[in-house]
Scaffold this motif. Structure first.
Motif, PDB file in Angstrom:
ATOM      1  N   ASP A  40       6.859  -3.472  -2.580  1.00 47.02           N
ATOM      2  CA  ASP A  40       6.210  -3.002  -3.818  1.00 47.02           C
ATOM      3  C   ASP A  40       4.846  -2.389  -3.501  1.00 47.02           C
ATOM      4  O   ASP A  40       4.462  -1.373  -4.089  1.00 47.02           O
ATOM      5  N   LEU A  44       3.617   1.442  -4.194  1.00 44.13           N
ATOM      6  CA  LEU A  44       2.405   1.848  -4.913  1.00 44.13           C
ATOM      7  C   LEU A  44       1.595   2.855  -4.098  1.00 44.13           C
ATOM      8  O   LEU A  44       1.013   3.781  -4.657  1.00 44.13           O
ATOM      9  N   ARG A  49       4.483   3.407 -10.006  1.00 42.11           N
ATOM     10  CA  ARG A  49       3.786   2.964 -11.212  1.00 42.11           C
ATOM     11  C   ARG A  49       3.117   1.614 -10.967  1.00 42.11           C
ATOM     12  O   ARG A  49       3.713   0.683 -10.449  1.00 42.11           O
ATOM     13  N   GLY A  50       1.846   1.512 -11.351  1.00 38.23           N
ATOM     14  CA  GLY A  50       1.096   0.278 -11.174  1.00 38.23           C
ATOM     15  C   GLY A  50       1.065  -0.537 -12.453  1.00 38.23           C
ATOM     16  O   GLY A  50       1.438  -0.072 -13.530  1.00 38.23           O
ATOM     17  N   ARG A  97      -4.890   2.636  -2.571  1.00 35.57           N
ATOM     18  CA  ARG A  97      -4.601   2.436  -3.998  1.00 35.57           C
ATOM     19  C   ARG A  97      -5.288   1.154  -4.450  1.00 35.57           C
ATOM     20  O   ARG A  97      -5.143   0.099  -3.824  1.00 35.57           O
ATOM     21  N   ILE A  99      -5.893  -1.227  -7.974  1.00 34.01           N
ATOM     22  CA  ILE A  99      -5.541  -1.485  -9.370  1.00 34.01           C
ATOM     23  C   ILE A  99      -6.458  -2.590  -9.866  1.00 34.01           C
ATOM     24  O   ILE A  99      -6.489  -3.687  -9.296  1.00 34.01           O
ATOM     25  N   SER A 105      -6.339   2.561 -12.297  1.00 34.65           N
ATOM     26  CA  SER A 105      -5.755   2.828 -10.987  1.00 34.65           C
ATOM     27  C   SER A 105      -6.608   3.868 -10.270  1.00 34.65           C
ATOM     28  O   SER A 105      -6.874   4.945 -10.809  1.00 34.65           O
ATOM     29  N   CYS A 107      -7.011   6.108  -6.750  1.00 33.80           N
ATOM     30  CA  CYS A 107      -6.211   6.589  -5.617  1.00 33.80           C
ATOM     31  C   CYS A 107      -7.086   7.426  -4.676  1.00 33.80           C
ATOM     32  O   CYS A 107      -7.916   8.216  -5.137  1.00 33.80           O
TER      33      CYS A 107
END
Length: 562
Positions: A40, A44, A49-50, A97, A99, A105, A107
């Motif tokens: 997962d 990411l 999708r976070g 990334r 979150i 989010s 990046c």
């Protein structure tokens, strides 16, 4: 390839750093230990999708960082980097990334902030993740045409590009035709509006760059007193007895009278003479400009009024006179088209007819290439399926030609299969069981791995639902794929685990009343124990350990043959 990933405060992972090597890396461990959580995290990094659910309980943010090493200067990621103005040095790409617990989010690519969409563009050139869920995309026939086109990408992409150029041009003309052919009332209202606008602009009698020239003239008139005083002071300083020109002339004569005694004096006398005459011209030019300089308050008022009118028009038609003139040309052309709508519609219809013919020719050429590609792909898929104990399976690709031109041509592509003798060919979703679908996916992935160019392939329990000799065949197939691309594989099958070039154990432990995930790279002895555990389920037995050793020996022997 993915060489390292650092994960911090992500789900049950507090702080983990995992290094990866080339070839096949297998991740094993008890259910719930965090194997899929690591996948997962990688997903990411690739722009998945976070969610705030990923942020570890009682922490502010989850952070993931991955280092990729790119071999070769023709990897597609260099084109993506160029498109977004990012630099790749020494073939290294770092994706990051973050979150936050509030759901934000953040990046980054090589330290530069990017949007999630841009991160996804980089990610899809680096990582290809396949899970039981992802495998379901094989069942959707909408995806089959893209898979087929990927098989003979160089040839088909060129034909597709030529077709799409015509298709997009045709689509644009169709929309224009529809717009012209409908909404009579709106068209009449539009005609009234632009006729009024054109009349207003024509009556303004705008001239190219008029606003700029008027503003310059206004600036001169508004500052007349300063201009006059400056010129006058300069002239008085230069011209007159014992003023600038008079003194320079004295200096010139002093040098000239003694020039015969020294070459330096002679040279400087000539230079000063030239400069004197140039300065004299400047002085006379200032005098003449002063003689003609007049203050015209009436002209200043006229300019202010004209600029007010131009600025009023700018608010309606454009930020400059030149852009308003350009707009005039556009609406004059539109008025002509609306006024002569019938003739323009006829011309559009004729143009569409010609382009449609050309597009149909290109679409049929694309169809022929797909038919050739389909025949070759069917042959290769059936050969690979036999190695996965689907000897009786029949695979087929129907390339059906429709009547309506679409984005991909006239074709609708469907993958069909029959896994049992005597059964008719049916769509994948209606035939394949979970285990069969896993094998079909592996076959397609092996075939397409060399076409896609991604650096890392990730399989998340795609071997679910198989056992025995099929499990061994799947293990061999996954290993074959790892010869062309780095493969990371989560598995519960000892047959797959035995094929690993690198075997990592994912475990969890309790510390300070919190669950933490750890990653351990296994030695030969530890691999043997882990395989034995996978075989028996829990208790290690001598038989299981001997079996595990034998599996590792057989895997090593098989690798030599690939």
């Amino acid at each position: 390839m993915l060489t390292q990933i650092n994960i911090h405060n992500f789900a049950i992972i507090e702080d983990v750093s995992v290094t990866f090597s080339e070839g096949l890396t297998v991740l094993t461990g008890e259910t719930g230990a965090g194997k899929s959580i690591i996948i997962d995290a990688i997903q990411l990094l690739a722009g998945g999708r976070g969610s705030v659910e990923f942020v570890r309980h009682e922490t502010d943010k989850a952070e993931i960082e991955g280092l990729f090493i790119i071999d070769g200067k023709y990897h597609p990621i260099f084109e993506v980097a160029k498109m977004y103005g990012l630099e790749i040095l020494d073939g290294q790409v770092v994706l990051q990334r973050t979150i936050t617990s509030s759901g934000k989010s953040i990046c980054r690519v090589n330290g530069k902030l990017v949007t999630l969409a841009i991160l996804r563009e980089f990610g899809k050139t680096l990582i290809d993740i396949h899970s039981q869920h992802e495998t379901q995309s094989l069942m959707d026939s909408e995806n089959h045409i893209d898979l087929l086109d990927l098989y003979d990408e160089a040839k088909i992409n060129q034909a597709k590009k030529e077709y799409r150029t015509l298709y997009h041009k045709l689509d644009k003309l169709r929309k224009r035709y529809q717009q012209w052919n409908e909404n009579e009332q709106e068209m009449a209202q539009r005609l009234d509006l632009i006729q009024f606008q054109l009349k207003e602009l024509e009556e303004a009698d705008l001239q190219p760059d008029e606003d700029k020239m008027l503003e310059e003239e206004r600036n001169k008139l508004a500052n007349h007193e300063h201009i006059y005083k400056g010129l006058q002071d300069a002239y008085r300083a230069l011209y007159g007895e014992q003023k600038g020109m008079d003194l320079i002339n004295e200096a010139q004569m002093a040098l000239l009278n003694n020039s015969e005694y020294d070459d330096f004096i002679s040279e400087k006398a000539d230079q000063l003479a030239n400069q004197y005459y140039l300065l004299e011209e400047t002085t006379f030019a200032i005098r003449d400009y002063l003689d003609n300089l007049e203050f015209e308050p009436q002209r200043l008022n006229e300019i202010e009024a004209r600029l007010d009118e131009i600025n009023r028009l700018k608010r309606k038609y454009g930020p400059s006179v030149n852009e308003m003139l350009h707009y005039m040309g556009k609406i004059a052309e539109e008025i002509e088209e609306i006024t002569n709508k019938d003739s323009h519609l006829a011309l559009l219809a004729e143009e569409m007819k010609e382009i449609e013919k050309d597009a149909e020719v290109e679409a049929m050429e694309l169809h022929a290439l797909r038919q050739q590609s389909a025949a070759a792909l069917v042959k290769e898929v059936e050969q690979e399926l036999r190695s996965l104990y689907l000897e009786k399976a029949r695979f087929s690709i129907h390339v059906e030609t429709g009547k309506k031109l679409q984005e991909n041509g006239l074709d609708h592509v469907v993958f069909l299969i029959s896994t049992n003798p005597g059964e008719p060919l049916k769509e994948l979703a209606k035939v394949a069981s979970g285990g069969e679908l896993s094998r079909i996916m592996l076959v397609l992935k092996k075939i397409f791995a060399k076409h896609q160019g991604v650096t890392s392939l990730i399989f998340d329990e795609v071997d679910t639902g198989v056992s025995g000799r099929v499990a061994q065949a799947i293990a061999e197939k996954i290993y074959q794929i790892s010869r062309d691309s780095q493969v990371l594989c989560i598995t519960h099958l000892p047959q797959v685990a035995s094929m690993a070039d690198t075997h990592k154990l994912i475990g969890k432990a309790e510390k300070d009343d919190r669950t933490k995930t750890y990653v351990l790279e296994l030695t030969r002895q530890q691999k043997t124990d882990e395989l034995a555990r996978m075989i028996t389920g829990s208790k290690l037995t001598g038989t299981a350990i001997n079996h595990a050793k034998e599996m590792l020996d057989l895997a090593a022997a098989y690798k030599i043959t690939v």
